[in-house]
Write a protein that holds these residues in place. Structure first.
Motif, mmCIF file in Angstrom:
data_model
loop_
_atom_site.group_PDB
_atom_site.id
_atom_site.type_symbol
_atom_site.label_atom_id
_atom_site.label_comp_id
_atom_site.label_asym_id
_atom_site.label_seq_id
_atom_site.Cartn_x
_atom_site.Cartn_y
_atom_site.Cartn_z
ATOM 1 N N ASP A 218 0.862 -1.182 0.000
ATOM 2 C CA ASP A 218 0.000 0.000 0.000
ATOM 3 C C ASP A 218 0.902 1.237 0.000
ATOM 4 O O ASP A 218 1.502 1.581 1.023
ATOM 5 N N LEU A 219 0.991 1.891 -1.149
ATOM 6 C CA LEU A 219 1.917 3.024 -1.259
ATOM 7 C C LEU A 219 1.489 4.199 -0.398
ATOM 8 O O LEU A 219 2.316 4.938 0.127
ATOM 9 N N LYS A 220 0.161 4.372 -0.245
ATOM 10 C CA LYS A 220 -0.298 5.515 0.538
ATOM 11 C C LYS A 220 0.030 5.311 2.021
ATOM 12 O O LYS A 220 0.557 6.210 2.679
ATOM 13 N N ALA A 221 -0.264 4.128 2.533
ATOM 14 C CA ALA A 221 0.041 3.851 3.941
ATOM 15 C C ALA A 221 1.544 3.892 4.185
ATOM 16 O O ALA A 221 2.012 4.372 5.225
ATOM 17 N N GLN A 222 2.308 3.409 3.216
ATOM 18 C CA GLN A 222 3.773 3.435 3.345
ATOM 19 C C GLN A 222 4.256 4.885 3.422
ATOM 20 O O GLN A 222 5.094 5.234 4.243
ATOM 21 N N TRP A 223 3.683 5.732 2.569
ATOM 22 C CA TRP A 223 4.027 7.161 2.573
ATOM 23 C C TRP A 223 3.650 7.787 3.913
ATOM 24 O O TRP A 223 4.446 8.494 4.524
ATOM 25 N N GLN A 224 2.433 7.487 4.385
ATOM 26 C CA GLN A 224 1.987 8.061 5.653
ATOM 27 C C GLN A 224 2.889 7.625 6.804
ATOM 28 O O GLN A 224 3.129 8.392 7.735
ATOM 29 N N GLY A 225 3.403 6.398 6.701
ATOM 30 C CA GLY A 225 4.371 5.928 7.691
ATOM 31 C C GLY A 225 5.618 6.802 7.692
ATOM 32 O O GLY A 225 6.066 7.269 8.747
ATOM 33 N N PHE A 226 6.164 7.056 6.508
ATOM 34 C CA PHE A 226 7.364 7.910 6.413
ATOM 35 C C PHE A 226 7.060 9.316 6.921
ATOM 36 O O PHE A 226 7.873 9.944 7.587
ATOM 37 N N GLU A 227 5.865 9.812 6.591
ATOM 38 C CA GLU A 227 5.479 11.163 7.006
ATOM 39 C C GLU A 227 5.396 11.273 8.526
ATOM 40 O O GLU A 227 5.775 12.277 9.117
ATOM 41 N N SER A 228 4.856 10.224 9.158
ATOM 42 C CA SER A 228 4.583 10.338 10.590
ATOM 43 C C SER A 228 5.853 10.241 11.438
ATOM 44 O O SER A 228 6.027 11.004 12.378
ATOM 45 N N ASN A 229 6.767 9.315 11.093
ATOM 46 C CA ASN A 229 7.944 9.175 11.957
ATOM 47 C C ASN A 229 9.226 8.855 11.189
ATOM 48 O O ASN A 229 10.247 8.529 11.798
ATOM 49 N N GLY A 230 9.158 8.948 9.861
ATOM 50 C CA GLY A 230 10.361 8.718 9.051
ATOM 51 C C GLY A 230 10.735 7.256 8.904
ATOM 52 O O GLY A 230 11.744 6.923 8.292
ATOM 53 N N GLN A 231 9.900 6.366 9.460
ATOM 54 C CA GLN A 231 10.249 4.947 9.469
ATOM 55 C C GLN A 231 9.465 4.150 8.421
ATOM 56 O O GLN A 231 8.394 4.540 7.996
ATOM 57 N N TRP A 232 10.032 3.026 8.080
ATOM 58 C CA TRP A 232 9.337 2.070 7.218
ATOM 59 C C TRP A 232 8.251 1.410 8.059
ATOM 60 O O TRP A 232 8.434 1.194 9.264
#
Ligand SMILES: *Cc1c(COP(=O)(O)O)cnc(C)c1O
Length: 359
Positions: A218-232
């Protein structure tokens, strides 16, 4: 071993050495490394102002599946432009995910024709997305990305480009070429090690996407993960990230994609001249051939099966690639990776020696 393959391919020792350390996936140092990777990939295509870089664990196919499953919604329709197995695979992925998909097909030795794409988009307003493979690694053919991007944008549709085997060498400027999502992996022209695919997706397309058809892809959830804490979101291939950052530094030191493409062109020219001397002919018309991977027809009366020829070359330290065409006896030789014209001279000498032994 020297790999003349389209990936995994021959890498620089310094890139492999970058994999010797352990990294904590939630440690600030690794978070910074991930940010650097995402930033550098975006900058390579001039996408900083418009696109988001979303890396995902896995090989290239994983990111194709993630992109189709995230960007093509249940009410959308994908038109796949197919002239090889990777186009076919994108369509198979869409069908498997239950997305509406249609194909526009060309023979494997003919590039996609943008005028036909334009006509099809006009005839079918339900098509929301177009899927194109930039360099079809099946044969090595170059498809006309600029023209397809132009007709797709004019028709107001989204364009998903599988640039797996071209990204980092063939020119792509997202400020000039309108592409919704570019998909690639770090282990082809970027000369990293395998384990990460990535998408450069238009921010607006990502914002309105979802929910994706898959939890992990899920590219959107993956992006939101990076946005929230910089982590995978899930365990990242930490060593592969470190190697990719090193490989990108080496790309910059080489002079960027322009210099890399020039080296690949030289590799291809050396290979082509030598193979012709040895009696092999290029499968494609040179005008549509990308200097990424070359398909050769086996000479008439060639004394060895592909398997025997492969094994004889492997014994001498060279790995080549089987052909992927049905009904024709071919082989493929990759021009990408940390290889130079001298390596191709070595390969050609080895081929000549094997042929001599067989006489
Ligand atoms: C390599 C490649 C892929 C991805 O293949 P993987 O084996 O999953 O890495 C997709 N499309 C093209 C055009 C490729 O060359």
């Amino acid at each position: 071993m020297i790999l003349f393959t389209p990936g995994p391919l021959t890498t620089d020792r310094r890139t492999r050495e970058a994999m010797l350390d352990d990294w904590g996936s939630r440690d600030p140092a690794f978070i910074a490394l991930t940010a650097q990777l995402r930033q550098s990939l975006l900058a390579l295509a001039g996408g900083e102002a418009s696109h988001i870089c979303v890396p995902i664990q896995g090989s290239g196919t994983y990111v194709v599946e993630a992109a189709v499953g995230t960007l093509v919604g249940p009410k959308d329709k994908l038109l796949v432009l197919e002239n090889g197995v990777y186009g076919a695979r994108m369509g198979t992925i869409a069908a498997r995910l239950g997305r509406a998909v249609e194909f526009l097909r060309w023979p494997q030795d003919r590039p996609v024709d943008a005028a036909q794409v334009q006509a099809r988009l006009k005839a079918d307003p339900a098509i929301s997305h177009v899927g194109l493979v930039h360099c079809e690694t099946t044969t090595g053919i170059l498809n006309p990305l600029e023209e397809v991007a132009r007709v797709t944008a004019e028709a107001g549709r989204a364009l998903i480009v599988d640039a797996m085997s071209s990204f980092g060498a063939l020119a792509l400027d997202l400020r000039k070429t309108k592409v919704t999502a570019v998909l690639a992996s770090v282990n082809k022209c970027l000369e990293g090690t395998p384990g990460i695919g990535f998408a450069l997706v238009e921010r607006t397309a990502l914002e309105k996407a979802g929910p994706a058809a898959s939890l992990s892809l899920d590219l959107k959830a993956q992006w939101q993960g990076f946005e929230s804490n910089g982590q995978w979101r899930f365990t990242p291939p930490v060593q592969v990230v470190a190697a990719a950052v090193k490989a990108l530094a080496l790309l910059e030191a080489e002079g960027g994609p322009t210099a890399r493409l020039a080296r690949y062109r030289e590799n291809f020219a050396t290979l082509l001249a030598g193979m012709k001397r040895l009696g092999f002919s290029l499968y494609l018309d040179e005008a549509v051939q990308a200097p990424i991977i070359a398909t050769f027809r086996m000479p008439a009366g060639f004394p060895l099966s592909f398997a025997a020829f492969y094994a004889a070359l492997a014994q001498k330290g060279y790995l080549i690639y089987p052909g992927k065409l049905t009904g024709e006896s071919t082989l493929r030789i990759g021009c990408i990776g940390a290889v130079r014209p001298e390596d191709f001279e070595g390969l050609l000498t080895a081929i000549a020696a094997i042929l001599k032994e067989e006489q």
